[in-house]
Motif scaffolding. Structure first.
Motif, PDB file in Angstrom:
ATOM      1  N   LYS A 211     -30.822  41.241  78.127  1.00  0.00           N
ATOM      2  CA  LYS A 211     -31.449  41.817  76.933  1.00  0.00           C
ATOM      3  C   LYS A 211     -32.441  40.812  76.367  1.00  0.00           C
ATOM      4  O   LYS A 211     -32.203  39.608  76.369  1.00  0.00           O
ATOM      5  CB  LYS A 211     -30.392  42.161  75.893  1.00  0.00           C
ATOM      6  N   GLN A 212     -33.540  41.331  75.857  1.00  0.00           N
ATOM      7  CA  GLN A 212     -34.595  40.462  75.350  1.00  0.00           C
ATOM      8  C   GLN A 212     -34.125  39.662  74.134  1.00  0.00           C
ATOM      9  O   GLN A 212     -34.515  38.507  73.959  1.00  0.00           O
ATOM     10  CB  GLN A 212     -35.833  41.305  74.983  1.00  0.00           C
ATOM     11  N   ASP A 213     -33.307  40.260  73.283  1.00  0.00           N
ATOM     12  CA  ASP A 213     -32.842  39.565  72.086  1.00  0.00           C
ATOM     13  C   ASP A 213     -31.524  38.835  72.297  1.00  0.00           C
ATOM     14  O   ASP A 213     -30.839  38.477  71.342  1.00  0.00           O
ATOM     15  CB  ASP A 213     -32.678  40.569  70.940  1.00  0.00           C
ATOM     16  N   GLN A 214     -31.172  38.611  73.552  1.00  0.00           N
ATOM     17  CA  GLN A 214     -29.913  37.944  73.858  1.00  0.00           C
ATOM     18  C   GLN A 214     -30.041  36.451  73.575  1.00  0.00           C
ATOM     19  O   GLN A 214     -30.927  35.773  74.087  1.00  0.00           O
ATOM     20  CB  GLN A 214     -29.534  38.191  75.319  1.00  0.00           C
ATOM     21  N   GLY A 215     -29.141  35.922  72.754  1.00  0.00           N
ATOM     22  CA  GLY A 215     -29.247  34.538  72.341  1.00  0.00           C
ATOM     23  C   GLY A 215     -28.755  33.538  73.367  1.00  0.00           C
ATOM     24  O   GLY A 215     -29.275  32.430  73.468  1.00  0.00           O
ATOM     25  N   LYS A 216     -27.747  33.881  74.135  1.00  0.00           N
ATOM     26  CA  LYS A 216     -27.188  32.950  75.106  1.00  0.00           C
ATOM     27  C   LYS A 216     -27.278  33.541  76.508  1.00  0.00           C
ATOM     28  O   LYS A 216     -27.317  34.774  76.679  1.00  0.00           O
ATOM     29  CB  LYS A 216     -25.743  32.628  74.758  1.00  0.00           C
TER      30      LYS A 216
END
Length: 379
Positions: A211-216
């Motif tokens: 996912k593009q907004d995945q933080g890790k």
């Protein structure tokens, strides 16, 4: 198009999902009752939980080679939407029938015509039951189901015995293919040269969708060639933690459920500085210089033992320490006391003078002992 010319009402999806979760969460309360003895409220959920709830998330019965009409009836039977008296009497309106009076219409007995009676108990359907199950009873089928579940769990664990799950590997275009990711994981875990080839890693791939907004970064599932290679990789855990990479075993859903049951104990131990960690489904913690195991609910015992040990090692008050020190006994022999105070018996012309001098020596020796102990001497 708006209904009646007005604006379409906005559905509050969050509240709907919350209400559904609250309703489904109450199903666990009905699991304490048998469906035939459950209270009227929630009896449908109780019946599903005990008799129809699948033991696996893979509902393979949906893939049965049957027609759509038969599959529909099968699913209706599982969900309690059928024509048995146990259901018809519930929705009879003004002619509501008590549960004990919803008897079977096939065998003529006084047994309640529920799902369990129709499948396993009704004498009128014994011929159909004989073709499907043979002579096995409901309890025997339950035992076979439990045995099959245990065998499947054993096979599932055996298939994962060489696997590792690696957390903290950064996402990059260079590691976008499984082959490149496998080579990178072999160099990271075993410190082998880049062009050495895959000698200990069979394959590696990312878990989940990016996912593009995945933080890790996503975790990496690594399949090794042997169990020995897995143990060797675990020996590098300390080195990998320095670069924020963490290793874990590839667990089955049942093992993950067992580990989640230990999450409260894990948080308790972590908050009190015990540095807990998991090895498979076993919770361990560091009690220097030892590493101990913690069972479910055992964190309270660990805290109680630590508190008891802390109370046992509290430093004593100086007066209590002096009370525990051994005291020198008072010598009551007059000749010994006179000798200690430098009075010679040979210099005494009158032996009767020895008694008062010995008494004075005893008093002086007692006073010195009491002053040394810190106690007050009454005058």
């Amino acid at each position: 198009m708006p209904f009646g010319g007005g604006a379409v009402p906005v559905l509050e999806v969050g509240k709907i999902i919350g209400a559904l979760r609250q309703h489904l969460g109450g199903i666990h309360d009905y699991a304490l009752h048998c469906p035939r003895a459950a209270p009227f409220v929630g009896v449908v959920a109780c019946t599903y939980h005990h008799w129809f709830r699948p033991f696996s998330r893979h509902r393979r019965y949906c893939q049965l080679p049957v027609s759509g009409r038969r599959m529909q009836r099968f699913l209706q039977f599982r969900l309690g939407s059928h024509q048995l008296p146990i259901v018809l009497g519930r929705f009879a309106g003004a002619q509501h029938v008590a549960r004990a009076n919803r008897v079977c219409t096939h065998c003529g007995s006084v047994a309640v015509a529920d799902e369990l009676h129709m499948i396993f108990e009704c004498p009128a359907l014994q011929a159909v039951r004989q073709r499907a199950f043979g002579t096995r009873t409901y309890d025997q089928l339950q035992q076979e189901k439990q045995s099959s579940a245990e065998q499947l769990e054993h096979l599932h664990r055996h298939s994962k015995r060489n696997n590792l799950v690696v957390f903290g590997v950064p996402e990059s275009m260079a590691l976008n293919t499984p082959a490149a990711l496998a080579c990178h994981m072999q160099g990271l875990l075993f410190q082998t040269p880049t062009g050495a080839g895959l000698t200990k890693v069979r394959s590696a791939f990312r878990l989940g969708k990016w996912k593009q907004d995945q933080g890790k970064p996503r975790a990496v599932l690594v399949e090794l060639l042997s169990v020995a290679a897995k143990h060797t990789a675990f020996q590098a855990s300390k080195r990998l933690r320095a670069v924020k990479v963490r290793l874990d075993e590839d667990l089955t859903p049942q093992q993950m459920h067992t580990r989640r049951g230990l999450s409260t104990d894990f948080q308790w131990l972590k908050a009190r500085g015990y540095k807990p960690f998991f090895r498979g489904i076993t919770l361990r913690y560091r009690d220097e210089p030892l590493i101990r195991k913690c069972a479910q609910g055992g964190a309270n015992k660990v805290m109680a033992a630590a508190a008891q040990a802390a109370r046992a090692t509290v430093p004593l008050h100086p007066r209590q320490q002096q009370a525990q020190e051994p005291r020198v006994p008072v010598a009551m022999d007059p000749s010994v006391l006179l000798h200690q105070h430098g009075i010679s018996l040979d210099g005494l012309s009158d032996p009767s003078n020895m008694v008062p001098q010995a008494a004075q020596a005893i008093i002086a020796d007692f006073d010195s002992m009491m002053h040394a102990s810190g106690d007050d001497v009454a005058s």
